[in-house]
Write an enzyme that holds these catalytic residues in place. Structure first.
Site, PDB file in Angstrom:
ATOM      1  N   GLU A  40      26.679  -8.982   2.278  1.00 40.29           N
ATOM      2  CA  GLU A  40      25.344  -8.393   2.083  1.00 40.29           C
ATOM      3  C   GLU A  40      25.076  -8.132   0.611  1.00 40.29           C
ATOM      4  OE1 GLU A  40      22.872  -8.804   4.254  1.00 40.29           O
ATOM      5  OE2 GLU A  40      23.985  -7.607   5.726  1.00 40.29           O
ATOM      6  N   THR A  42      24.851 -10.269  -1.604  1.00 47.45           N
ATOM      7  CA  THR A  42      25.662 -11.184  -2.415  1.00 47.45           C
ATOM      8  C   THR A  42      24.889 -12.464  -2.725  1.00 47.45           C
ATOM      9  OG1 THR A  42      26.585 -11.939  -0.327  1.00 47.45           O
ATOM     10  CG2 THR A  42      27.947 -10.430  -1.615  1.00 47.45           C
ATOM     11  N   GLY A 126       9.983  -5.701   9.757  1.00 49.69           N
ATOM     12  CA  GLY A 126      10.552  -4.569   9.007  1.00 49.69           C
ATOM     13  C   GLY A 126      11.836  -4.038   9.612  1.00 49.69           C
ATOM     14  N   ALA A 127      12.471  -4.816  10.494  1.00 51.83           N
ATOM     15  CA  ALA A 127      13.699  -4.366  11.170  1.00 51.83           C
ATOM     16  C   ALA A 127      14.937  -5.027  10.580  1.00 51.83           C
ATOM     17  CB  ALA A 127      13.600  -4.650  12.664  1.00 51.83           C
ATOM     18  N   LEU A 129      15.499  -8.217  10.500  1.00 48.56           N
ATOM     19  CA  LEU A 129      15.891  -9.387  11.304  1.00 48.56           C
ATOM     20  C   LEU A 129      15.218 -10.655  10.771  1.00 48.56           C
ATOM     21  CD1 LEU A 129      15.768  -7.871  14.931  1.00 48.56           C
ATOM     22  CD2 LEU A 129      17.766  -8.236  13.479  1.00 48.56           C
ATOM     23  N   SER A 130      14.661 -10.585   9.572  1.00 52.38           N
ATOM     24  CA  SER A 130      14.074 -11.745   8.899  1.00 52.38           C
ATOM     25  C   SER A 130      12.865 -12.341   9.594  1.00 52.38           C
ATOM     26  CB  SER A 130      15.115 -12.849   8.691  1.00 52.38           C
ATOM     27  OG  SER A 130      15.967 -12.500   7.670  1.00 52.38           O
ATOM     28  N   ASP A 176      18.153 -15.558   4.010  1.00 47.02           N
ATOM     29  CA  ASP A 176      17.393 -15.488   5.263  1.00 47.02           C
ATOM     30  C   ASP A 176      16.799 -16.840   5.634  1.00 47.02           C
ATOM     31  OD1 ASP A 176      18.013 -12.867   4.884  1.00 47.02           O
ATOM     32  OD2 ASP A 176      15.986 -12.223   4.356  1.00 47.02           O
ATOM     33  N   TYR A 225      15.382  -2.836  -3.856  1.00 45.93           N
ATOM     34  CA  TYR A 225      16.002  -4.172  -3.837  1.00 45.93           C
ATOM     35  C   TYR A 225      15.938  -4.777  -5.238  1.00 45.93           C
ATOM     36  CZ  TYR A 225      17.006  -8.904  -2.125  1.00 45.93           C
ATOM     37  OH  TYR A 225      17.571 -10.136  -1.895  1.00 45.93           O
TER      38      TYR A 225
HETATM   39  C1  GLA Z   1      17.206  -9.371   2.353  1.00 51.00           C
HETATM   40  C2  GLA Z   1      16.946 -10.570   1.440  1.00 51.00           C
HETATM   41  C3  GLA Z   1      18.150 -11.511   1.415  1.00 51.00           C
HETATM   42  C4  GLA Z   1      19.442 -10.757   1.115  1.00 51.00           C
HETATM   43  C5  GLA Z   1      19.566  -9.528   2.000  1.00 51.00           C
HETATM   44  C6  GLA Z   1      20.747  -8.661   1.625  1.00 51.00           C
HETATM   45  O1  GLA Z   1      17.309  -9.786   3.667  1.00 51.00           O
HETATM   46  O2  GLA Z   1      15.808 -11.277   1.865  1.00 51.00           O
HETATM   47  O3  GLA Z   1      17.928 -12.529   0.478  1.00 51.00           O
HETATM   48  O4  GLA Z   1      19.534 -10.434  -0.240  1.00 51.00           O
HETATM   49  O5  GLA Z   1      18.408  -8.713   1.952  1.00 51.00           O
HETATM   50  O6  GLA Z   1      21.938  -9.349   1.849  1.00 51.00           O
END
Ligand code: GLA
Length: 387
Positions: A40, A42, A126-127, A129-130, A176, A225
């Site tokens: 995570e 990374t 916003g959870a 889960l992309s 993601d 972030y």
């Molecule tokens: C979000 C970002 C990803 C990644 C993660 C953390 O999901 O979209 O690119 O950096 O956070 O691992």
């Protein structure tokens, strides 16, 4: 969101399209959401990540337009119309993801016709889960299909990242989109974010991954972030390495303590890369216990060193770890809210889920917006067109 493996958004999107436009779509695309098992924060440090796709999709059903107009009706967001020749920042916020993907494909030399579409999704927003990456990848497939462009999934991942970085101003990495585009059924996907080489890693049979949704949701704009990302670059510069991928704990220990909290941010990235590579080895040797331990260590590192967890995520991880059926647990994705995951004895998954629902109490410090949900997930396949 469902607790089984039905792709409900796919089932309903064509029907919704027909109800809205009175004709059947000529193309339908789907993309799953993802959870990251380990690795995570990374990806933007040229490091290693190990995501799986979850069995919840965003689906888009569409027909081509003759002009460069995109006309969309989206569940939960209503209607919008925009033109690909216009400035994407004039589109409504959610439509900028689509517009941004189109802009990237256009900038790469393709003439684009637009489309009329219906969008349905089972991925909560916003959870962590992309849901946005799923929307971008599904939209990319639609753009390619209606314009007879052969879909290059890596390019579509870049298109999604472009939409986020350049159109929405979110400095996200590439994990993601790569996970949504390339994930494989029953496997996690090791991605080396330096060269984007990928290795599917078959998941151990004795354990299940359970997604635990705290019902808390994060804001779209990620100033924290961006701050973490900048810190990583700063420390890499101080160390004289191109990125923290190349940094070691011993190099870090030689830096001036005046860097303060920035040192522990870098320590997270260095230790997380080590843990992720180790996780792949222990999965290959079916060592579920050690995988669980690595996941829990990852959570602690995100909680104390990287400081991107949250009261609700910490509490649900803590609750999971109290269960005798749980091998390890951690937050997943960017952090601050949303979902955590647990590695659970496959035979005892229902008991584990019941324990979480009974014992987890949403902390007063971070109230939930929706009820706690717990669902075991089978690693799913990446995005595809549906015939
Ligand atoms: C979000 C970002 C990803 C990644 C993660 C953390 O999901 O979209 O690119 O950096 O956070 O691992």
């Amino acid at each position: 969101m469902t607790t089984d493996n039905q792709h409900l958004a796919i089932d309903r999107v064509q029907e919704l399209f027909f109800e809205e436009y009175g004709t059947m779509p000529s193309v339908t695309a789907r993309s799953p959401g993802r959870v990251n098992l380990i690795g995570e924060h990374t990806d933007y440090n040229e490091g290693f990540v190990l995501p799986i796709a979850v069995p919840f999709d965003t689906a888009i059903a569409a027909i081509p337009e003759d002009s460069s107009t995109i006309r969309v009706c989206s569940e939960g967001f209503g209607h919008t119309i925009f033109n690909l020749n216009e400035d994407p920042s004039l589109s409504p916020l959610w439509a900028r993801y689509l517009h941004g993907v189109g802009t990237y494909i256009k900038q790469n030399g393709h003439q684009l016709k637009g489309w009329t579409a219906y969008i349905a999704s089972d991925i909560p927003i916003g959870a962590n889960l992309s849901s946005s990456a799923a929307l971008e990848i599904a939209a990319g497939l639609i753009f390619c299909s209606v314009n007879n462009i052969e879909a290059d999934m890596k390019q579509l991942a870049f298109a999604g990242q472009f939409a986020e970085n350049s159109i929405l101003g979110l400095p996200s990495g590439i994990m993601d989109q790569m996970a949504c585009a390339f994930a494989e059924r029953d496997s996690a996907l090791l991605i080396d974010c330096k060269d984007l080489s990928m290795t599917p890693v078959k998941l151990p049979e004795g354990a299940s991954i359970v997604v635990m949704d705290t019902g808390t949701r994060r804001e779209l704009a990620g100033s924290e972030y961006a701050d973490r990302r900048q810190t990583c670059q700063e420390i890499a510069r101080e160390l004289g390495v191109p990125s923290l991928r190349y940094a070691t704990h011993s190099q870090l220990s030689q830096l001036n303590p005046s860097h303060g909290a920035k040192l522990k941010r870098a320590r997270h990235v260095i230790s997380e890369n080590i843990r992720t590579k180790k996780a792949v080895e222990v999965i290959k040797s079916q060592n579920i216990f050690e995988l669980g331990e690595l996941m829990t260590e990852s959570h602690q590192s995100l909680q104390y060193d990287y400081e991107v967890s949250s009261p609700a995520l910490d509490e649900i991880v803590h609750t999971a770890l109290k269960s005798e059926h749980c091998y390890g647990a951690r937050m997943t994705g960017g952090g601050f809210a949303g979902c955590a995951i647990a590695l659970v004895n496959r035979e005892m998954v229902s008991q584990f889920c019941a324990e979480i629902l009974e014992n987890y109490q949403s902390p007063a410090l971070q109230p939930a917006e929706s009820p706690t949900k717990v669902f075991p997930v089978r690693a799913s396949a990446g995005a595809s067109l549906i015939q």
